[in-house]
Motif scaffolding. Structure first.
Motif, PDB file in Angstrom:
ATOM      1  N   HIS A  32       0.661  -1.599  -0.491  1.00 35.83           N
ATOM      2  CA  HIS A  32       0.271  -0.077   0.294  1.00 35.83           C
ATOM      3  C   HIS A  32       0.494   1.090  -0.085  1.00 35.83           C
ATOM      4  O   HIS A  32       1.613   1.623   0.784  1.00 35.83           O
ATOM      5  N   LEU A  33       1.094   1.691  -0.982  1.00 38.62           N
ATOM      6  CA  LEU A  33       1.654   3.335  -1.273  1.00 38.62           C
ATOM      7  C   LEU A  33       1.080   4.316  -1.194  1.00 38.62           C
ATOM      8  O   LEU A  33       0.279   4.584  -2.514  1.00 38.62           O
ATOM      9  N   CYS A  34       1.144   5.756  -0.395  1.00 34.17           N
ATOM     10  CA  CYS A  34       0.891   6.858  -0.589  1.00 34.17           C
ATOM     11  C   CYS A  34       1.528   8.232  -1.479  1.00 34.17           C
ATOM     12  O   CYS A  34       3.138   7.466  -0.764  1.00 34.17           O
ATOM     13  N   LEU A  35       1.478   8.511  -1.777  1.00 30.33           N
ATOM     14  CA  LEU A  35       2.144   9.230  -2.667  1.00 30.33           C
ATOM     15  C   LEU A  35       1.517  11.354  -2.417  1.00 30.33           C
ATOM     16  O   LEU A  35       0.797  11.086  -3.364  1.00 30.33           O
ATOM     17  N   GLY A  36       1.661  11.833  -1.606  1.00 26.69           N
ATOM     18  CA  GLY A  36       1.085  12.508  -1.417  1.00 26.69           C
ATOM     19  C   GLY A  36      -0.683  12.176  -1.039  1.00 26.69           C
ATOM     20  O   GLY A  36      -0.509  11.327   0.045  1.00 26.69           O
ATOM     21  N   ARG A  37      -1.823  12.864  -1.770  1.00 22.00           N
ATOM     22  CA  ARG A  37      -2.708  11.949  -1.078  1.00 22.00           C
ATOM     23  C   ARG A  37      -2.864  11.371  -1.755  1.00 22.00           C
ATOM     24  O   ARG A  37      -4.290  10.210  -2.445  1.00 22.00           O
ATOM     25  N   THR A  38      -2.605  10.560  -2.782  1.00 24.95           N
ATOM     26  CA  THR A  38      -2.527   9.237  -3.902  1.00 24.95           C
ATOM     27  C   THR A  38      -1.796   8.134  -3.184  1.00 24.95           C
ATOM     28  O   THR A  38      -1.504   8.444  -2.558  1.00 24.95           O
ATOM     29  N   GLU A  39      -2.885   7.205  -3.381  1.00 24.97           N
ATOM     30  CA  GLU A  39      -2.699   6.338  -2.514  1.00 24.97           C
ATOM     31  C   GLU A  39      -3.223   4.874  -3.261  1.00 24.97           C
ATOM     32  O   GLU A  39      -4.075   4.743  -4.230  1.00 24.97           O
ATOM     33  N   ILE A  40      -2.592   3.736  -4.094  1.00 27.14           N
ATOM     34  CA  ILE A  40      -2.405   2.674  -4.543  1.00 27.14           C
ATOM     35  C   ILE A  40      -2.256   1.804  -3.477  1.00 27.14           C
ATOM     36  O   ILE A  40      -1.384   1.287  -2.676  1.00 27.14           O
ATOM     37  N   LEU A  41      -2.837   0.803  -3.705  1.00 26.10           N
ATOM     38  CA  LEU A  41      -2.863  -0.958  -3.281  1.00 26.10           C
ATOM     39  C   LEU A  41      -2.449  -2.007  -4.557  1.00 26.10           C
ATOM     40  O   LEU A  41      -3.472  -1.889  -5.878  1.00 26.10           O
ATOM     41  N   ALA A  42      -1.693  -2.417  -4.409  1.00 27.24           N
ATOM     42  CA  ALA A  42      -0.030  -3.619  -5.435  1.00 27.24           C
ATOM     43  C   ALA A  42      -0.886  -4.856  -4.912  1.00 27.24           C
ATOM     44  O   ALA A  42      -0.033  -4.350  -3.650  1.00 27.24           O
ATOM     45  N   THR A  43      -1.121  -5.493  -5.144  1.00 26.99           N
ATOM     46  CA  THR A  43      -0.589  -7.419  -5.145  1.00 26.99           C
ATOM     47  C   THR A  43      -0.109  -7.703  -6.106  1.00 26.99           C
ATOM     48  O   THR A  43      -0.010  -7.675  -7.661  1.00 26.99           O
ATOM     49  N   VAL A  44       0.004  -8.547  -5.978  1.00 26.48           N
ATOM     50  CA  VAL A  44       1.217 -10.082  -7.130  1.00 26.48           C
ATOM     51  C   VAL A  44       0.689 -11.053  -6.893  1.00 26.48           C
ATOM     52  O   VAL A  44       0.438 -11.644  -5.971  1.00 26.48           O
ATOM     53  N   SER A  45       0.361 -12.144  -7.863  1.00 30.49           N
ATOM     54  CA  SER A  45      -0.177 -13.085  -8.311  1.00 30.49           C
ATOM     55  C   SER A  45       0.504 -13.960  -8.715  1.00 30.49           C
ATOM     56  O   SER A  45       1.059 -13.427 -10.159  1.00 30.49           O
ATOM     57  N   VAL A  46       0.047 -15.289  -8.647  1.00 28.98           N
ATOM     58  CA  VAL A  46       1.351 -15.832  -9.950  1.00 28.98           C
ATOM     59  C   VAL A  46       0.253 -17.243  -9.725  1.00 28.98           C
ATOM     60  O   VAL A  46      -0.971 -18.359  -9.253  1.00 28.98           O
ATOM     61  N   GLU A  47      -0.147 -16.927 -11.708  1.00 29.55           N
ATOM     62  CA  GLU A  47       0.065 -18.521 -12.249  1.00 29.55           C
ATOM     63  C   GLU A  47       0.426 -19.117 -12.592  1.00 29.55           C
ATOM     64  O   GLU A  47       1.572 -19.163 -13.337  1.00 29.55           O
ATOM     65  N   ASP A  48       0.883 -20.769 -12.212  1.00 34.01           N
ATOM     66  CA  ASP A  48       1.436 -21.887 -12.895  1.00 34.01           C
ATOM     67  C   ASP A  48       1.137 -21.769 -14.299  1.00 34.01           C
ATOM     68  O   ASP A  48       0.880 -23.554 -14.207  1.00 34.01           O
ATOM     69  N   LYS A  49       1.166 -21.147 -15.226  1.00 36.49           N
ATOM     70  CA  LYS A  49       0.486 -21.719 -16.748  1.00 36.49           C
ATOM     71  C   LYS A  49       1.098 -20.629 -17.130  1.00 36.49           C
ATOM     72  O   LYS A  49       1.149 -18.856 -16.932  1.00 36.49           O
ATOM     73  N   PRO A  50       1.954 -21.014 -18.430  1.00 37.97           N
ATOM     74  CA  PRO A  50       2.343 -19.686 -18.874  1.00 37.97           C
ATOM     75  C   PRO A  50       1.238 -18.693 -20.456  1.00 37.97           C
ATOM     76  O   PRO A  50       0.254 -19.590 -20.198  1.00 37.97           O
ATOM     77  N   ALA A  51       2.144 -17.443 -19.879  1.00 42.44           N
ATOM     78  CA  ALA A  51       1.462 -16.869 -21.188  1.00 42.44           C
ATOM     79  C   ALA A  51       1.446 -17.253 -22.421  1.00 42.44           C
ATOM     80  O   ALA A  51       2.237 -18.056 -23.273  1.00 42.44           O
ATOM     81  N   PRO A  52      -0.334 -17.475 -23.439  1.00 44.61           N
ATOM     82  CA  PRO A  52       0.232 -18.062 -24.921  1.00 44.61           C
ATOM     83  C   PRO A  52       1.348 -17.807 -25.736  1.00 44.61           C
ATOM     84  O   PRO A  52       1.722 -18.840 -26.198  1.00 44.61           O
ATOM     85  N   HIS A  53       1.816 -16.565 -25.316  1.00 43.48           N
ATOM     86  CA  HIS A  53       2.979 -16.043 -26.115  1.00 43.48           C
ATOM     87  C   HIS A  53       4.374 -16.794 -25.574  1.00 43.48           C
ATOM     88  O   HIS A  53       5.316 -16.606 -26.170  1.00 43.48           O
ATOM     89  N   MET A  54       4.241 -17.521 -24.414  1.00 44.02           N
ATOM     90  CA  MET A  54       5.774 -17.590 -23.691  1.00 44.02           C
ATOM     91  C   MET A  54       5.499 -18.721 -23.956  1.00 44.02           C
ATOM     92  O   MET A  54       6.328 -19.332 -23.276  1.00 44.02           O
ATOM     93  N   ARG A  55       4.347 -19.746 -24.632  1.00 42.58           N
ATOM     94  CA  ARG A  55       5.082 -21.436 -24.156  1.00 42.58           C
ATOM     95  C   ARG A  55       6.330 -21.662 -25.150  1.00 42.58           C
ATOM     96  O   ARG A  55       6.406 -21.355 -25.504  1.00 42.58           O
ATOM     97  N   GLY A  56       7.134 -23.077 -24.703  1.00 45.19           N
ATOM     98  CA  GLY A  56       8.881 -23.315 -24.712  1.00 45.19           C
ATOM     99  C   GLY A  56       9.515 -22.035 -24.607  1.00 45.19           C
ATOM    100  O   GLY A  56      10.444 -22.699 -25.084  1.00 45.19           O
ATOM    101  N   LYS A  57       9.108 -21.479 -24.769  1.00 43.66           N
ATOM    102  CA  LYS A  57       9.959 -20.233 -23.696  1.00 43.66           C
ATOM    103  C   LYS A  57      10.906 -20.491 -22.485  1.00 43.66           C
ATOM    104  O   LYS A  57      10.547 -21.033 -21.243  1.00 43.66           O
ATOM    105  N   LYS A  58      12.087 -19.484 -21.968  1.00 46.29           N
ATOM    106  CA  LYS A  58      12.813 -20.038 -21.543  1.00 46.29           C
ATOM    107  C   LYS A  58      12.513 -18.765 -20.484  1.00 46.29           C
ATOM    108  O   LYS A  58      12.996 -19.223 -19.320  1.00 46.29           O
TER     109      LYS A  58
END
Length: 237
Positions: A32-58
């Motif tokens: 949760h980050l505040c820059l002055g009065r601007t407030e942002i909530l950021a989250t990270v999620s992980v999916e055990d599945k490659p993006a379609p354009h990254m299949r077979g990539k390293k």
């Protein structure tokens, strides 16, 4: 035109930055980050599945999403359900490019990382604050991976941040709030690393052309300000 004045900070000083990581117990990383009065909530999620354009990539892939809550602004805005919204799409692409530069995706082969940035309160600079919040959430994510032994090598390769800079009248100002952004005759959103390397600059003249020297001064001032914001962020995470 009466230009907005600043209270408590000079033209080259960003608004106060505060950040708290690990705020969402369900996410793989969060901040949760505040820059002055601007407030942002950021989250990270992980999916055990490659993006379609990254299949077979390293490498794996990172994608970012951005949304503004209905009462983030002074008047209620309709909830953003249209994924083709132009402004939202542009900001999401900026966030994705910036945050992919911060992480070594070879550690996440056949996985997709999602960084969600939600604006809780908007007072200018929501996209640059989202870059900072997204990076802080990735920092929390990386720290958890190291602490739990799921990774032995720190996966972040660059500290990445962003800031707005603009010409308000004849004065160059750093980190514009909403009142300043509305009247700036030129403004840039500068994305850079803590080492002073530029990733992106978005923006331009709003009230007629400006000299190349002014544009370069905006860019260089933004790069320097990003370094200061990242030092402040790292002291808190």
């Amino acid at each position: 035109m009466i230009l907005p004045t600043r209270t408590g900070r000079d033209a080259h000083t960003p608004r106060p930055l505060t950040v708290k990581r690990g705020v969402n117990p369900h996410a793989s990383g969060s901040a949760h980050l505040c820059l002055g009065r601007t407030e942002i909530l950021a989250t990270v999620s992980v999916e055990d599945k490659p993006a379609p354009h990254m299949r077979g990539k390293k490498e794996g892939w990172l994608t970012a999403e951005y949304a503004m809550l209905p009462r983030a602004t002074t008047d209620r805005q309709a909830r953003e359900r249209n994924l083709q919204n132009g402004r939202r799409h542009e900001i999401q692409r900026l966030l994705g490019r910036a945050l992919r530069a911060s992480i070594d995706l070879k550690h996440f082969r056949n996985q997709t990382l999602y960084v969600d940035c939600d604006v809780l309160v908007a007072d200018g600079g929501t996209r640059v604050a989202s870059v900072l919040a997204g990076y802080a959430a990735l920092h929390d994510f990386a720290d958890r991976l190291i602490q739990t032994g799921r990774l032995s090598e720190w996966p972040l390769r660059h500290a990445v941040g962003a800031v707005s800079v603009g010409l308000v009248g004849e004065e160059l100002r750093v980190d514009l709030d909403y009142a300043e952004d509305k009247v700036a005759r030129a403004d840039l959103n500068v994305v850079a690393t803590d080492a002073g390397l530029v990733l992106e600059a978005q923006g331009g003249a709003e009230d007629g052309p400006i000299a190349p020297e002014e544009y370069i001064r905006l860019l260089m001032t933004g790069v320097e300000a990003v370094g200061g914001l990242l030092r402040d962020l790292h002291r808190q995470v």
